[in-house]
Design a protein around this motif. Structure first.
Motif, PDB file in Angstrom:
ATOM      1  N   ALA A 126      11.345  10.421  35.913  1.00 42.52           N
ATOM      2  CA  ALA A 126      12.647  11.098  35.828  1.00 42.52           C
ATOM      3  C   ALA A 126      13.643  10.051  35.345  1.00 42.52           C
ATOM      4  CB  ALA A 126      13.066  11.662  37.184  1.00 42.52           C
ATOM      5  N   PRO A 127      14.268  10.271  34.191  1.00 39.39           N
ATOM      6  CA  PRO A 127      15.144   9.258  33.604  1.00 39.39           C
ATOM      7  C   PRO A 127      16.400   9.007  34.446  1.00 39.39           C
ATOM      8  CG  PRO A 127      15.270  11.289  32.342  1.00 39.39           C
ATOM      9  CD  PRO A 127      14.203  11.488  33.376  1.00 39.39           C
ATOM     10  N   LEU A 128      17.035   7.915  34.134  1.00 34.73           N
ATOM     11  CA  LEU A 128      18.270   7.510  34.809  1.00 34.73           C
ATOM     12  C   LEU A 128      19.316   8.608  34.702  1.00 34.73           C
ATOM     13  CD1 LEU A 128      19.711   5.101  36.202  1.00 34.73           C
ATOM     14  CD2 LEU A 128      20.473   4.411  33.931  1.00 34.73           C
ATOM     15  N   ARG A 129      19.907   8.929  35.844  1.00 38.85           N
ATOM     16  CA  ARG A 129      20.975   9.929  35.861  1.00 38.85           C
ATOM     17  C   ARG A 129      21.918   9.613  37.013  1.00 38.85           C
ATOM     18  NH1 ARG A 129      16.624  12.761  38.353  1.00 38.85           N
ATOM     19  NH2 ARG A 129      17.204  13.720  40.338  1.00 38.85           N
ATOM     20  N   GLU A 130      23.094  10.214  36.947  1.00 36.27           N
ATOM     21  CA  GLU A 130      24.073  10.040  38.011  1.00 36.27           C
ATOM     22  C   GLU A 130      24.466  11.407  38.536  1.00 36.27           C
ATOM     23  OE1 GLU A 130      28.407   7.953  38.536  1.00 36.27           O
ATOM     24  OE2 GLU A 130      26.852   6.901  37.390  1.00 36.27           O
ATOM     25  N   GLU A 131      24.347  11.564  39.848  1.00 34.87           N
ATOM     26  CA  GLU A 131      24.678  12.820  40.501  1.00 34.87           C
ATOM     27  C   GLU A 131      26.163  12.824  40.874  1.00 34.87           C
ATOM     28  OE1 GLU A 131      22.656  15.109  40.338  1.00 34.87           O
ATOM     29  OE2 GLU A 131      20.652  14.262  40.347  1.00 34.87           O
ATOM     30  N   PRO A 132      26.804  13.994  40.914  1.00 33.18           N
ATOM     31  CA  PRO A 132      28.240  14.055  41.189  1.00 33.18           C
ATOM     32  C   PRO A 132      28.630  13.535  42.572  1.00 33.18           C
ATOM     33  CG  PRO A 132      27.325  16.270  40.887  1.00 33.18           C
ATOM     34  CD  PRO A 132      26.237  15.296  40.615  1.00 33.18           C
ATOM     35  N   TRP A 133      27.698  13.476  43.507  1.00 32.14           N
ATOM     36  CA  TRP A 133      28.011  13.000  44.856  1.00 32.14           C
ATOM     37  C   TRP A 133      27.905  11.483  44.989  1.00 32.14           C
ATOM     38  CZ3 TRP A 133      24.089  16.457  43.757  1.00 32.14           C
ATOM     39  CH2 TRP A 133      22.805  15.933  43.704  1.00 32.14           C
ATOM     40  N   GLY A 134      27.594  10.783  43.868  1.00 27.84           N
ATOM     41  CA  GLY A 134      27.624   9.323  43.881  1.00 27.84           C
ATOM     42  C   GLY A 134      26.273   8.647  43.967  1.00 27.84           C
ATOM     43  N   GLU A 135      25.264   9.303  43.501  1.00 28.78           N
ATOM     44  CA  GLU A 135      23.921   8.738  43.517  1.00 28.78           C
ATOM     45  C   GLU A 135      23.470   8.516  42.077  1.00 28.78           C
ATOM     46  OE1 GLU A 135      19.913   9.813  45.995  1.00 28.78           O
ATOM     47  OE2 GLU A 135      20.941  11.462  45.026  1.00 28.78           O
ATOM     48  N   ARG A 136      23.194   7.258  41.722  1.00 27.60           N
ATOM     49  CA  ARG A 136      22.626   6.920  40.406  1.00 27.60           C
ATOM     50  C   ARG A 136      21.159   6.603  40.655  1.00 27.60           C
ATOM     51  NH1 ARG A 136      25.960   2.479  38.327  1.00 27.60           N
ATOM     52  NH2 ARG A 136      27.433   4.137  37.844  1.00 27.60           N
ATOM     53  N   LEU A 137      20.244   7.258  39.927  1.00 35.83           N
ATOM     54  CA  LEU A 137      18.831   7.130  40.275  1.00 35.83           C
ATOM     55  C   LEU A 137      17.915   7.361  39.089  1.00 35.83           C
ATOM     56  CD1 LEU A 137      17.217  10.250  40.854  1.00 35.83           C
ATOM     57  CD2 LEU A 137      19.469  10.359  41.913  1.00 35.83           C
ATOM     58  N   PHE A 138      16.667   6.937  39.276  1.00 36.58           N
ATOM     59  CA  PHE A 138      15.564   7.296  38.391  1.00 36.58           C
ATOM     60  C   PHE A 138      14.283   7.238  39.205  1.00 36.58           C
ATOM     61  CE2 PHE A 138      15.588   2.712  38.050  1.00 36.58           C
ATOM     62  CZ  PHE A 138      14.264   2.346  37.908  1.00 36.58           C
ATOM     63  N   GLN A 139      13.209   7.802  38.634  1.00 38.31           N
ATOM     64  CA  GLN A 139      11.938   7.852  39.352  1.00 38.31           C
ATOM     65  C   GLN A 139      10.772   7.405  38.481  1.00 38.31           C
ATOM     66  OE1 GLN A 139      11.659  11.945  40.574  1.00 38.31           O
ATOM     67  NE2 GLN A 139      12.996  11.641  42.338  1.00 38.31           N
ATOM     68  N   LEU A 140       9.800   6.796  39.141  1.00 38.41           N
ATOM     69  CA  LEU A 140       8.518   6.417  38.555  1.00 38.41           C
ATOM     70  C   LEU A 140       7.435   7.164  39.326  1.00 38.41           C
ATOM     71  CD1 LEU A 140       8.876   2.533  38.774  1.00 38.41           C
ATOM     72  CD2 LEU A 140       9.581   3.985  36.876  1.00 38.41           C
ATOM     73  N   THR A 141       6.235   7.188  38.773  1.00 44.26           N
ATOM     74  CA  THR A 141       5.078   7.678  39.513  1.00 44.26           C
ATOM     75  C   THR A 141       3.970   6.653  39.347  1.00 44.26           C
ATOM     76  OG1 THR A 141       5.707   9.953  39.027  1.00 44.26           O
ATOM     77  CG2 THR A 141       3.473   9.592  39.823  1.00 44.26           C
ATOM     78  N   ASP A 142       3.431   6.183  40.467  1.00 43.32           N
ATOM     79  CA  ASP A 142       2.376   5.176  40.390  1.00 43.32           C
ATOM     80  C   ASP A 142       1.074   5.852  39.938  1.00 43.32           C
ATOM     81  OD1 ASP A 142       0.854   6.094  42.705  1.00 43.32           O
ATOM     82  OD2 ASP A 142       0.452   3.997  43.170  1.00 43.32           O
ATOM     83  N   PRO A 143       0.025   5.077  39.628  1.00 47.46           N
ATOM     84  CA  PRO A 143      -1.213   5.665  39.101  1.00 47.46           C
ATOM     85  C   PRO A 143      -1.885   6.678  40.033  1.00 47.46           C
ATOM     86  CG  PRO A 143      -1.189   3.302  38.743  1.00 47.46           C
ATOM     87  CD  PRO A 143      -0.008   3.613  39.614  1.00 47.46           C
ATOM     88  N   ASN A 144      -1.542   6.675  41.322  1.00 49.00           N
ATOM     89  CA  ASN A 144      -2.119   7.628  42.268  1.00 49.00           C
ATOM     90  C   ASN A 144      -1.177   8.776  42.587  1.00 49.00           C
ATOM     91  OD1 ASN A 144      -4.882   6.705  43.268  1.00 49.00           O
ATOM     92  ND2 ASN A 144      -3.695   4.820  43.276  1.00 49.00           N
ATOM     93  N   GLY A 145      -0.078   8.897  41.833  1.00 48.88           N
ATOM     94  CA  GLY A 145       0.831  10.017  42.009  1.00 48.88           C
ATOM     95  C   GLY A 145       1.927   9.808  43.037  1.00 48.88           C
ATOM     96  N   ILE A 146       2.094   8.603  43.537  1.00 47.82           N
ATOM     97  CA  ILE A 146       3.162   8.324  44.495  1.00 47.82           C
ATOM     98  C   ILE A 146       4.476   8.228  43.726  1.00 47.82           C
ATOM     99  CG2 ILE A 146       4.066   6.680  46.185  1.00 47.82           C
ATOM    100  CD1 ILE A 146       1.077   5.804  46.587  1.00 47.82           C
ATOM    101  N   VAL A 147       5.446   9.047  44.103  1.00 48.68           N
ATOM    102  CA  VAL A 147       6.751   9.043  43.444  1.00 48.68           C
ATOM    103  C   VAL A 147       7.583   7.899  44.039  1.00 48.68           C
ATOM    104  CG1 VAL A 147       8.872  10.342  43.021  1.00 48.68           C
ATOM    105  CG2 VAL A 147       6.654  11.511  43.023  1.00 48.68           C
ATOM    106  N   ILE A 148       8.162   7.106  43.164  1.00 49.24           N
ATOM    107  CA  ILE A 148       8.996   5.982  43.574  1.00 49.24           C
ATOM    108  C   ILE A 148      10.376   6.211  42.989  1.00 49.24           C
ATOM    109  CG2 ILE A 148       9.311   3.485  43.446  1.00 49.24           C
ATOM    110  CD1 ILE A 148       6.099   3.638  42.863  1.00 49.24           C
ATOM    111  N   GLN A 149      11.375   6.248  43.858  1.00 46.66           N
ATOM    112  CA  GLN A 149      12.749   6.500  43.421  1.00 46.66           C
ATOM    113  C   GLN A 149      13.611   5.275  43.697  1.00 46.66           C
ATOM    114  OE1 GLN A 149      14.727  10.365  43.858  1.00 46.66           O
ATOM    115  NE2 GLN A 149      16.163   9.338  45.207  1.00 46.66           N
ATOM    116  N   PHE A 150      14.367   4.880  42.687  1.00 43.61           N
ATOM    117  CA  PHE A 150      15.342   3.806  42.813  1.00 43.61           C
ATOM    118  C   PHE A 150      16.726   4.426  42.814  1.00 43.61           C
ATOM    119  CE2 PHE A 150      11.650   1.760  41.091  1.00 43.61           C
ATOM    120  CZ  PHE A 150      11.610   0.542  41.730  1.00 43.61           C
ATOM    121  N   VAL A 151      17.562   4.039  43.784  1.00 51.76           N
ATOM    122  CA  VAL A 151      18.879   4.639  43.936  1.00 51.76           C
ATOM    123  C   VAL A 151      19.917   3.548  44.128  1.00 51.76           C
ATOM    124  CG1 VAL A 151      20.312   6.090  45.423  1.00 51.76           C
ATOM    125  CG2 VAL A 151      17.954   6.715  45.005  1.00 51.76           C
TER     126      VAL A 151
END
Length: 121
Positions: A88-113
């Motif tokens: 999920a590409p870099l985006r900014e939510e109106p409530w003040g959250e800037r984030l993006f997501q990765l998925t590891d080779p086993n399908g674990i979603v990793i979110q940076f905020v």
């Protein structure tokens, strides 16, 4: 946090190569990954006898590993340069959250905020 994975080596490689973790404990079928600014992550090979029978064959579903960081844009650009697939590409939510997501080779979603002032604040 402990996660069952099908390909233990692939997740270990992903977390150590791209996310700055290192192995602190390892044995047949599991590894504990450590990073000084984060909680440890334990990865267990799915089917391992060390797991209770009721969860031995389960895969993580709906699990998101969350990292709150201070410069999400720099982390996003670094990971893109390394060729890490961005889920999920870099985006900014109106409530003040800037984030993006990765998925590891086993399908674990990793979110940076990164928390930023909300729009209009």
């Amino acid at each position: 946090m402990s996660l069952n994975v099908d390909d233990l080596a692939a997740s270990i490689n992903f977390f150590t190569t791209h996310l700055g973790f290192h192995e602190s404990v390892a044995a047949t079928g599991f590894v504990t990954l450590t990073r000084p600014d984060s909680a440890d992550i334990v990865l267990v090979a799915r089917g391992s006898r060390m797991l209770p029978g009721s969860v031995r064959e389960q895969r993580p579903a709906g699990v998101m590993v969350y990292f709150g960081i201070s410069d999400v844009v720099a982390e996003y650009e670094r990971l893109r340069r390394e060729g890490v697939p961005i889920a999920a590409p870099l985006r900014e939510e109106p409530w003040g959250e800037r984030l993006f997501q990765l998925t590891d080779p086993n399908g674990i979603v990793i979110q940076f905020v990164e928390w930023v002032p909300p729009a209009g604040a």
